[in-house]
Design a protein around this motif. Structure first.
Motif, mmCIF file in Angstrom:
data_model
loop_
_atom_site.group_PDB
_atom_site.id
_atom_site.type_symbol
_atom_site.label_atom_id
_atom_site.label_comp_id
_atom_site.label_asym_id
_atom_site.label_seq_id
_atom_site.Cartn_x
_atom_site.Cartn_y
_atom_site.Cartn_z
ATOM 1 N N ASP A 197 9.196 -2.091 4.749
ATOM 2 C CA ASP A 197 10.567 -1.645 5.007
ATOM 3 C C ASP A 197 11.359 -1.412 3.736
ATOM 4 N N ALA A 198 10.765 -1.719 2.576
ATOM 5 C CA ALA A 198 11.460 -1.498 1.310
ATOM 6 C C ALA A 198 11.686 -0.027 1.024
ATOM 7 N N TRP A 199 10.888 0.834 1.654
ATOM 8 C CA TRP A 199 10.878 2.241 1.263
ATOM 9 C C TRP A 199 11.647 3.096 2.257
ATOM 10 N N PRO A 200 12.356 4.113 1.772
ATOM 11 C CA PRO A 200 13.051 5.016 2.699
ATOM 12 C C PRO A 200 12.082 5.598 3.724
ATOM 13 N N GLY A 201 12.503 5.614 4.980
ATOM 14 C CA GLY A 201 11.624 6.103 6.037
ATOM 15 C C GLY A 201 11.152 7.522 5.805
ATOM 16 N N GLU A 202 12.045 8.370 5.288
ATOM 17 C CA GLU A 202 11.656 9.764 5.057
ATOM 18 C C GLU A 202 10.610 9.869 3.950
ATOM 19 N N TRP A 203 10.593 8.927 3.020
ATOM 20 C CA TRP A 203 9.555 8.907 1.995
ATOM 21 C C TRP A 203 8.225 8.462 2.592
ATOM 22 N N ALA A 204 8.269 7.346 3.294
ATOM 23 C CA ALA A 204 7.037 6.786 3.855
ATOM 24 C C ALA A 204 6.387 7.750 4.845
ATOM 25 N N ASP A 205 7.211 8.503 5.572
ATOM 26 C CA ASP A 205 6.678 9.388 6.612
ATOM 27 C C ASP A 205 5.884 10.553 6.040
ATOM 28 N N ARG A 206 6.195 10.979 4.824
ATOM 29 C CA ARG A 206 5.533 12.179 4.312
ATOM 30 C C ARG A 206 4.570 11.910 3.163
ATOM 31 N N ILE A 207 4.308 10.645 2.884
ATOM 32 C CA ILE A 207 3.392 10.351 1.787
ATOM 33 C C ILE A 207 1.967 10.698 2.198
ATOM 34 N N GLU A 208 1.226 11.289 1.303
ATOM 35 C CA GLU A 208 -0.167 11.643 1.579
ATOM 36 C C GLU A 208 -0.977 10.375 1.874
ATOM 37 N N MET B 184 0.827 -1.199 0.000
ATOM 38 C CA MET B 184 0.000 0.000 0.000
ATOM 39 C C MET B 184 0.869 1.260 0.000
ATOM 40 N N LEU B 185 1.949 1.247 0.776
ATOM 41 C CA LEU B 185 2.867 2.383 0.736
ATOM 42 C C LEU B 185 3.560 2.485 -0.611
ATOM 43 N N GLY B 186 3.948 1.331 -1.152
ATOM 44 C CA GLY B 186 4.665 1.338 -2.419
ATOM 45 C C GLY B 186 3.867 1.933 -3.552
ATOM 46 N N LEU B 187 2.578 1.588 -3.619
ATOM 47 C CA LEU B 187 1.777 2.129 -4.723
ATOM 48 C C LEU B 187 1.607 3.634 -4.576
ATOM 49 N N ALA B 188 1.456 4.116 -3.345
ATOM 50 C CA ALA B 188 1.304 5.561 -3.145
ATOM 51 C C ALA B 188 2.612 6.298 -3.408
ATOM 52 N N ILE B 189 3.730 5.707 -3.019
ATOM 53 C CA ILE B 189 5.028 6.326 -3.291
ATOM 54 C C ILE B 189 5.268 6.399 -4.798
ATOM 55 N N GLY B 190 4.994 5.308 -5.498
ATOM 56 C CA GLY B 190 5.128 5.334 -6.948
ATOM 57 C C GLY B 190 4.217 6.369 -7.583
ATOM 58 N N ASP B 191 2.997 6.456 -7.071
ATOM 59 C CA ASP B 191 2.029 7.419 -7.581
ATOM 60 C C ASP B 191 2.544 8.844 -7.409
ATOM 61 N N ALA B 192 3.073 9.148 -6.235
ATOM 62 C CA ALA B 192 3.577 10.497 -5.974
ATOM 63 C C ALA B 192 4.810 10.818 -6.814
ATOM 64 N N LEU B 193 5.675 9.832 -7.029
ATOM 65 C CA LEU B 193 6.829 10.047 -7.906
ATOM 66 C C LEU B 193 6.368 10.320 -9.340
ATOM 67 N N GLY B 194 5.442 9.488 -9.821
ATOM 68 C CA GLY B 194 4.990 9.624 -11.192
ATOM 69 C C GLY B 194 4.104 10.825 -11.434
ATOM 70 N N LYS B 195 3.438 11.302 -10.379
ATOM 71 C CA LYS B 195 2.601 12.497 -10.522
ATOM 72 C C LYS B 195 3.419 13.677 -11.027
ATOM 73 N N ARG B 196 4.656 13.729 -10.578
ATOM 74 C CA ARG B 196 5.509 14.855 -10.948
ATOM 75 C C ARG B 196 5.940 14.785 -12.414
ATOM 76 N N THR B 197 6.010 13.580 -12.962
ATOM 77 C CA THR B 197 6.548 13.419 -14.311
ATOM 78 C C THR B 197 5.486 13.124 -15.371
ATOM 79 N N GLU B 198 4.258 12.857 -14.944
ATOM 80 C CA GLU B 198 3.206 12.585 -15.909
ATOM 81 C C GLU B 198 3.013 13.797 -16.824
ATOM 82 N N PHE B 199 2.777 13.529 -18.074
ATOM 83 C CA PHE B 199 2.562 14.538 -19.113
ATOM 84 C C PHE B 199 3.840 15.283 -19.506
#
Length: 324
Positions: A300-311, A1-16
């Motif tokens: 635990d796959a994701w950097p803690g600083e990423w997981a902590d601030r994901i919407e 669940m964290l992974g999909l949201a992290i990927g989503d937030a990364l890709g949101k910036r680059t979409e289009f």
């Protein structure tokens, strides 16, 4: 669940953005940073809508079509009406959710002409619930797609995506996935489950229900052919969308997200970055790649600083804990 949201937030910036424009943000795709304000798109919002509906349905007893449809319809309509639904949502979802809001049968609300990736970018929660049978996962994956995207290719891609998450969460070797998915598609090729889909196929007016669903499985098998060829090439530096498609449609979203994950199965962060730095539907591609990597490796796959601030972090973690 964290992974999909992290990927989503990364890709949101680059979409289009094209690759040259993305290169101005991060010259090396391996260094693409997560935005400080890690907001997600409708991909994560609709995933959470499905997760809530699934939780509520299971609280009432074993998963069954009507038991899932009612809370899922309510969640999708609530999302459609929400002021937070301002993340460039897909037109198919918007139109179908409007029709769902009128109370008509979901088969009448569905868009049979759409096989957009909105069908399967949200399906990951179904792969996480261990108590579900394979038939429940298959039927529920197609049902949740059908509420908005009724094209047979969308139905089949949603089922394959859910099983990819299910198998990874159960410890299947990633290298086995393409063959497993192909065998599953071949086995399901002419199986139309009217228990879950009702008379959806009758809206198509072309052929029998078995012929209707077979068209979807055939398109997904062609996408798996392209995935096999891309994996054989093994070029992690190439734009993945050039190999397996841009991901705007469901079968390409599955194949291209899988390509990014399978090229980098032991490096979750690199896998989602590879999906986000692409010329296609980068948020949905990275969302699915993150779901696959997270199912394989855990939170635990994701950097803690990423997981902590994901919407939506609190809710994402709660669902992860509920189904772990």
């Amino acid at each position: 669940m964290l992974g999909l949201a992290i990927g989503d937030a990364l890709g949101k910036r680059t979409e289009f953005l094209d690759l040259d424009e993305i290169g101005q943000l991060s010259p090396d795709w391996r260094d693409l940073p997560l935005p400080k304000k890690a907001r997600v798109t409708d991909d994560t919002q609709m995933t959470l809508a499905l997760a809530r509906a699934l939780r509520d349905a299971l609280a009432e007893g074993p998963l069954a079509p009507l038991r899932l449809e009612l809370p899922l319809r309510e969640e999708f309509v609530d999302w459609w009406r929400s002021p937070d639904n301002d993340r460039a949502p897909g037109m198919t979802c918007l139109r179908s959710c409007f029709r769902l809001s009128t109370g008509r049968p979901w088969q009448d609300a569905s868009d049979l002409g759409s096989k957009g990736c909105g069908a399967n970018m949200r399906v990951a929660p179904l792969g996480l619930v261990r108590e579900l049978t394979d038939r429940q996962v298959a039927g529920a994956a197609q049902l949740q797609s059908g509420l908005t995207h009724g094209h047979p290719t969308a139905l089949a891609a949603s089922e394959l995506t859910a099983f990819t998450v299910r198998w990874l969460a159960r410890g299947v070797d990633p290298a086995e996935l393409p063959a497993r998915l192909r065998a599953h598609a071949q086995q399901q090729r002419t199986r139309y489950d009217a228990t879950w889909l009702g008379d959806l196929a009758s809206r198509d007016h072309i052929g029998s229900p078995e012929e209707f669903i077979a068209r979807g499985w055939e398109e997904n098998l062609h996408a798996l052919d392209r995935l096999d060829a891309a994996l054989a090439a093994g070029d992690v530096e190439a734009d993945p969308c050039e190999r397996t498609g841009a991901g705007w449609v469901a079968e390409e979203a599955l194949a291209t997200a899988l390509l990014c994950f399978l090229l980098l199965p032991d490096d979750p962060v690199a896998a989602v970055r590879r999906a986000a730095v692409s010329s296609g539907d980068s948020d949905s591609l990275a969302c699915l790649a993150g779901a696959f990597a997270g199912a394989r490796h855990g939170a635990d796959a994701w950097p803690g600083e990423w997981a902590d601030r994901i919407e939506y972090r609190r809710e994402l973690v709660a669902f992860g804990a509920l189904w772990d």
